[in-house]
Enzyme design. Sequence first.
Site, PDB file in Angstrom:
ATOM      1  CG  ASP A  66       7.636 -49.764 -39.130  1.00 42.57           C
ATOM      2  OD1 ASP A  66       7.793 -49.298 -37.986  1.00 42.57           O
ATOM      3  OD2 ASP A  66       8.001 -49.162 -40.166  1.00 42.57           O
ATOM      4  CB  SER A  67       8.579 -51.230 -33.599  1.00 38.49           C
ATOM      5  OG  SER A  67       7.221 -51.160 -33.187  1.00 38.49           O
ATOM      6  CG  ASP A 105       3.969 -47.912 -38.410  1.00 42.00           C
ATOM      7  OD1 ASP A 105       3.536 -46.747 -38.521  1.00 42.00           O
ATOM      8  OD2 ASP A 105       4.854 -48.226 -37.592  1.00 42.00           O
ATOM      9  CE  LYS A 135       3.661 -44.689 -36.816  1.00 43.22           C
ATOM     10  NZ  LYS A 135       4.998 -44.585 -37.484  1.00 43.22           N
ATOM     11  CD  GLU A 137       9.113 -44.210 -40.429  1.00 43.78           C
ATOM     12  OE1 GLU A 137      10.177 -43.950 -41.048  1.00 43.78           O
ATOM     13  OE2 GLU A 137       9.023 -45.112 -39.578  1.00 43.78           O
ATOM     14  CD  GLU A 204      11.092 -42.763 -33.272  1.00 45.97           C
ATOM     15  OE1 GLU A 204      11.838 -43.667 -32.818  1.00 45.97           O
ATOM     16  OE2 GLU A 204      10.252 -42.960 -34.174  1.00 45.97           O
TER      17      GLU A 204
END
Length: 287
Positions: A66-67, A105, A135, A137, A204
């Site tokens: 999602d960056s 993501d 993925k 978080e 991270e």
Amino acid sequence: MSTLPKTLTFDTSTSRANPTPQPMKRLTVPRIRQRKGGEPIVMLTAYTVRMAQLLDPHCDMLLVGDSLGQVIYGLPHTVGVTMEMMALHGAAVVRGSYHAAVIVDMPFGSYEASQEQAFTNAARLLKETGAAAVKLEGGRALAPTIEFLTQRGIPVMGHVGLTPQAVNILGGYGVRGKSDEEARSIVEDSVAVSQAGAFSLVIEGVLESIAIEVTNKVACPTIGIGASAQCDGQVLVTEDMLGMFERVPKFVKRYQDMAGVVDGAVREYADQVRSRSFPTEDQIYAG
């Protein structure tokens, strides 16, 4: 009896998007999981077909992160990324790769409300992209969701430590785990995510000692980003490591100055257009 040809060929003369694939099998989630403690896993981000084509021969996993909200769309952070963005870019990366396992993501707001919401959106991403896994978080609070998804056939990569989607809670992108309490919480989050069934875990922006402790404690491979070389693998944002941006996190190593290369090439092109030295006669279609 099927009348389909046994050998598929690609016409590369009319399209940049479909080069002839190399004869290799795509890596699977079980094979990635088996890499725990073995040869380090290579992972980079990819958002487009062409970048996927270039990265694929060298990477074990490609992350459609999602960056892309910041790298592609110029957003201030990843919170504004949508499911539509992730689905479209995820499908592009799958089309451009033949070897690496592709991970997509799940964007902010697509999995936190309930396990059912998470399943619906994760299933959509896998269906629309052809990716191998999603993925998400979060730590202990998301462990039940990870278990819910994996039990229903959706492989999940976890992400602990600095979690960019929580930037509004964290107040920024600083290193996590400086206090004993926070360090202990990150380790507990990691163990919970692994035990819930995550096949791998991104760590991270944490102190190296935490990354090493987590890597030693969890059963799944760890993928470091600003963590430790002792993780089971590493990931970076490709545009950061290629030098496309002037400002990057401290943990990024620039392997090339692609911004300088692009600037030089465009400057030369602009000069030639303005001087009418481009195009030349051999670059013009004759009547």
